[in-house]
Design a protein around this motif. Structure first.
Motif, PDB file in Angstrom:
ATOM      1  N   ARG A  70       0.885  -0.784  -0.045  1.00 46.61           N
ATOM      2  CA  ARG A  70      -0.223  -0.641  -0.406  1.00 46.61           C
ATOM      3  C   ARG A  70       0.769   1.261   0.154  1.00 46.61           C
ATOM      4  NH1 ARG A  70      -1.284  -4.710   1.766  1.00 46.61           N
ATOM      5  NH2 ARG A  70      -2.605  -5.421   1.533  1.00 46.61           N
ATOM      6  N   LEU A  97      -0.695   4.464   6.069  1.00 47.25           N
ATOM      7  CA  LEU A  97      -0.956   3.564   5.058  1.00 47.25           C
ATOM      8  C   LEU A  97      -1.039   2.089   5.345  1.00 47.25           C
ATOM      9  CD1 LEU A  97      -1.649   4.657   1.489  1.00 47.25           C
ATOM     10  CD2 LEU A  97      -3.387   3.928   3.135  1.00 47.25           C
ATOM     11  N   HIS A 101      -2.855  -0.732   7.853  1.00 47.34           N
ATOM     12  CA  HIS A 101      -2.211  -2.325   7.667  1.00 47.34           C
ATOM     13  C   HIS A 101      -2.316  -3.317   8.365  1.00 47.34           C
ATOM     14  CE1 HIS A 101      -2.100  -5.783   4.690  1.00 47.34           C
ATOM     15  NE2 HIS A 101      -1.004  -6.259   4.368  1.00 47.34           N
ATOM     16  N   TYR A 213      -8.804  -0.867  -1.169  1.00 48.37           N
ATOM     17  CA  TYR A 213      -8.022  -0.683  -0.040  1.00 48.37           C
ATOM     18  C   TYR A 213      -6.194  -1.311  -0.587  1.00 48.37           C
ATOM     19  CZ  TYR A 213      -5.494  -2.253   4.390  1.00 48.37           C
ATOM     20  OH  TYR A 213      -4.645  -2.561   4.470  1.00 48.37           O
ATOM     21  N   SER A 214      -6.020  -1.927  -1.164  1.00 52.02           N
ATOM     22  CA  SER A 214      -4.598  -2.009  -1.710  1.00 52.02           C
ATOM     23  C   SER A 214      -3.633  -1.300  -2.975  1.00 52.02           C
ATOM     24  CB  SER A 214      -4.461  -3.905  -2.132  1.00 52.02           C
ATOM     25  OG  SER A 214      -4.989  -4.750  -0.673  1.00 52.02           O
ATOM     26  N   PRO A 218      -5.130   3.423  -2.734  1.00 51.27           N
ATOM     27  CA  PRO A 218      -3.721   4.074  -2.536  1.00 51.27           C
ATOM     28  C   PRO A 218      -2.518   4.871  -3.429  1.00 51.27           C
ATOM     29  CG  PRO A 218      -3.426   2.076  -1.827  1.00 51.27           C
ATOM     30  CD  PRO A 218      -5.320   2.658  -1.592  1.00 51.27           C
TER      31      PRO A 218
END
Length: 361
Positions: A70, A97, A101, A213-214, A218
């Motif tokens: 990320r 980020l 995680h 999200y990944s 980002p």
């Protein structure tokens, strides 16, 4: 036989200069996280040394490595958007980020009842063992889970702390990213509990839980930090396709991978009957799989992992999912063709797509 994906792979070699620029920022990100955690240790050492194992658990997870996926996509989105590597907010954004995680991993290990993470005992396991070794009162497992929940919450607090000075567009995207990730995690649990074997539902959960999200968010949040809004559509299409490929690779690693190589237990999706796209397709395709995993069809919670693996291969589902990954990689790369990017960044993001989709851990 040479496939279309093989041909694309040869044209998507990494761009060394861009890798070096991103790598320099990521080193600063590592230092920022380490400095934050060292400061927190110093803060609590005198007044509440009992809190140190909580912070130490977070620090141990960070120090154990990880893909830093990320932060890498965030920095790439920023630099691809023309941002300067000296931008003061970039390191904090990427570090946030990674802390987000960490929060997700710590909680995920409790949810999945995973014993290890990145080759080490998961935080809730380590804390349970410490409780037992000290001979403290109460249930050690319950203590470990409580400590992990709080450690995850603390990591999320650190992530927000790192973003305290961010501009409104970045904060808004951050909120979307966080809420989608958490809702996606719940949907993952909920679909497993319902035994919902609809591949489209499983695919949507993968996109929500992992794709946005990944990769997508980002990248976009990095571009927003650079003041660019025109990259959103291209990054969304790229991230949606590559994020699904990322999650499908996770499914395949869990089903067929080696725990030592993966750095975490494998076979957990089978044990918990998580309706990954891999398993959802198999349930629809093969009556033998339905009988093995669905209670209404006579299955039990004790489905044999080796038997499931064999059926996934025999039914052709494993090959179908691998082909789906190939298709998604080509789709992600195709999404970059019309994005307002320099050719060098288009090539670098293509190379990143291969690394994400064809990894072994």
């Amino acid at each position: 036989m040479t496939t279309a994906v093989d041909t694309l792979r040869r044209t998507a070699e990494p761009v060394p200069a861009l890798r070096a620029a991103r790598g320099a920022v990521l080193k600063d990100v590592e230092q920022a996280v380490a400095t934050l955690l060292e400061g927190e240790r110093a803060r609590w050492k005198a007044d509440a040394p009992q809190a140190l194992p909580l912070i130490g658990g977070i620090a141990d997870l960070v120090a154990a490595g990880g893909k830093r996926l990320r932060p890498a996509f965030c920095v790439s989105g920023f630099l691809a958007a023309g941002g300067s590597a000296g931008e003061p907010g970039l390191v904090d954004l990427a570090a946030a980020l990674e802390m987000l995680h960490v929060f997700a991993l710590i909680h995920d290990d409790v949810i999945d009842e995973a014993d290890t993470r990145r080759g080490r005992p998961a935080l809730h396991i380590a804390q349970a063992r410490a409780h037992g070794a000290a001979g403290w009162r109460g249930d050690s497992a319950r203590f470990g889970e409580s400590a992990a929940i709080l450690a995850g919450d603390l990591a999320l607090t650190y992530a927000d702390q790192l973003l305290a000075g961010a501009a409104a567009p970045v904060r808004e995207e951050w909120s979307r990213l966080c809420s989608e990730m958490i809702v996606g995690q719940f949907l993952d649990v909920s679909v497993a509990a319902e035994y919902n074997a609809d591949p489209e539902v499983s695919r949507w959960v993968a996109v929500c839980k992992s794709g946005r999200y990944s990769i997508h968010r980002p990248l976009h949040i990095g571009a927003l930090l650079a003041g660019r809004t025109d990259l959103e559509a291209g990054f969304e299409a790229y991230g949606r396709a590559l994020g699904e490929a990322f999650q499908l690779r996770d499914d395949l690693i869990d089903a067929f991978g080696d725990a030592e190589t993966a750095g975490k237990p494998t076979g957990l999706d089978f044990a918990q009957h998580k309706m990954t796209l891999l398993l959802a397709l198999a349930v629809q395709r093969d009556e033998r799989v339905r009988a093995l995993v669905l209670p209404r069809s006579g299955g039990t919670d004790g489905a044999d992992a080796d038997e499931l693996r064999a059926l996934l291969i025999d039914s052709g589902v494993r090959a179908e999912v691998e082909a789906r990954v190939d298709h998604l990689v080509a789709e992600a790369i195709g999404a970059l063709e019309h994005a307002p990017l320099d050719d060098a960044w288009r090539q670098e993001l293509s190379a990143m797509a291969y690394e994400v989709a064809y990894r072994s851990r």
